[in-house]
Design an enzyme around this catalytic site. Structure first.
Site, PDB file in Angstrom:
ATOM      1  N   ARG A 103      20.496 -19.387  19.221  1.00  0.00           N
ATOM      2  CA  ARG A 103      19.476 -19.826  18.263  1.00  0.00           C
ATOM      3  C   ARG A 103      19.342 -18.822  17.137  1.00  0.00           C
ATOM      4  O   ARG A 103      19.179 -17.617  17.368  1.00  0.00           O
ATOM      5  CB  ARG A 103      18.138 -19.993  18.978  1.00  0.00           C
ATOM      6  N   THR A 107      15.843 -19.435  11.415  1.00  0.00           N
ATOM      7  CA  THR A 107      15.652 -20.887  11.302  1.00  0.00           C
ATOM      8  C   THR A 107      15.378 -21.565  12.640  1.00  0.00           C
ATOM      9  O   THR A 107      14.922 -22.700  12.677  1.00  0.00           O
ATOM     10  CB  THR A 107      16.905 -21.536  10.689  1.00  0.00           C
ATOM     11  N   ASP A 198      10.993 -14.581  27.568  1.00  0.00           N
ATOM     12  CA  ASP A 198      12.390 -14.941  27.362  1.00  0.00           C
ATOM     13  C   ASP A 198      13.057 -15.092  28.728  1.00  0.00           C
ATOM     14  O   ASP A 198      13.296 -14.108  29.428  1.00  0.00           O
ATOM     15  CB  ASP A 198      13.104 -13.860  26.548  1.00  0.00           C
ATOM     16  N   ASP A 201      16.392 -13.077  29.335  1.00  0.00           N
ATOM     17  CA  ASP A 201      16.180 -11.637  29.527  1.00  0.00           C
ATOM     18  C   ASP A 201      15.583 -11.351  30.894  1.00  0.00           C
ATOM     19  O   ASP A 201      15.956 -10.371  31.562  1.00  0.00           O
ATOM     20  CB  ASP A 201      15.267 -11.087  28.431  1.00  0.00           C
TER      21      ASP A 201
END
Length: 207
Positions: A103, A107, A198, A201
Site C-alpha cells: 500500500r 495515497t 499493524d 508487524d
C-alpha cells in the site's frame, strides 16, 4: 452485502486478547491462527456435500463428504500468511495461492508485486487478510482472481472497517465477507479504529 460477523464467544474472547497492545508476538501469531480456524469454520458452512457408502468397524453406512473438494486459500502477503496455517488445519487438502500487494503510504492505493494462483475455476476460493481497512488491497486481489477466471470467491478477515466494507460492496457485491468484528472507522493514516495495530508487524515482530 452485509458482512458476516462471527460472534462466537471463544472467537470474541481471543479477539480481545489480540487487540491488547501488551500481547507479545508469539501469542499474537498463535491467536491469529486460532481465530482464522474459527472463522474458516463459518466461511465453509455451506460447502456442498455428497453421499458415499463406507464400512465402519460395525457395518456398512451411508455418510457425507465434501463434494469435489475443490478449495483454494489465497492469503494476501504478507499479513495473510498468519492466517493460513489455522485454515489448513481444517482444510488440509486445499490448494494455496499467494497475492503480493503493498500500500502506498500517501495515497493508500494497492500495488501488485506478486501473484501465483492455483487453477480453481470450478471451486471455492477464500481470500484472506487480517484487516479490511480501506478495502483497496482486498478489492484489487479479488479483481486479480476474477481476471484469471475464478468466480466463487469469499473474503475473510479478522477485523473490518465500514470504509473497507463499502468498497467491497461497491466493487465486488457478489463476494461475501466474513469477519470477527466490524470496527468504528479508519483514522487519518488509514488504520482501523480501535483495530489491533499493524497486523503484519505484530505477527512477524517487525516495525
Amino acid at each position: 452485502m452485509t458482512p458476516m460477523i462471527v460472534e462466537h464467544p471463544l472467537l470474541q474472547h481471543k479477539l480481545s486478547i489480540l487487540r491488547n497492545k501488551q500481547t507479545g508476538t508469539k501469542e499474537f501469531r498463535d491467536l491469529v491462527g486460532e481465530i482464522a480456524t474459527l472463522l474458516c469454520y463459518e466461511a465453509t458452512r455451506d460447502l456442498p456435500l455428497e453421499e458415499v457408502e463406507i464400512e465402519t468397524p460395525i457395518t456398512m453406512a451411508k455418510t457425507k463428504v465434501l463434494a469435489g473438494r475443490k478449495l483454494a486459500l489465497v492469503p494476501i502477503l504478507r499479513a495473510g500468511m498468519g492466517m493460513l496455517d489455522g485454515m489448513l488445519t481444517l482444510l488440509p487438502a486445499a490448494k494455496v495461492g499467494f497475492i503480493g500487494l503493498y500500500r502506498d503510504e500517501v495515497t493508500h492505493e494497492p500495488h501488485e508485486y506478486y501473484c501465483k494462483l492455483p487453477d480453481n475455476k470450478d471451486g471455492v476460493t477464500i481470500v484472506v487478510d487480517p484487516m479490511l481497512a480501506t478495502g483497496g488491497s482486498a478489492a484489487a486481489a479479488i479483481s486479480m482472481l476474477k481476471a484469471r477466471g475464478l468466480k466463487n470467491i469469499r473474503f475473510m478477515c479478522l477485523v473490518a472497517a465500514p470504509e473497507g466494507v463499502k468498497v467491497m460492496n461497491d466493487e465486488h457485491p457478489d463476494v461475501p465477507v466474513y469477519t470477527a468484528a466490524l470496527d468504528e472507522k479508519l483514522n487519518e493514516h488509514g488504520y482501523i479504529v480501535p483495530g489491533l495495530g499493524d497486523a503484519g508487524d505484530r505477527i512477524f515482530g517487525t516495525h
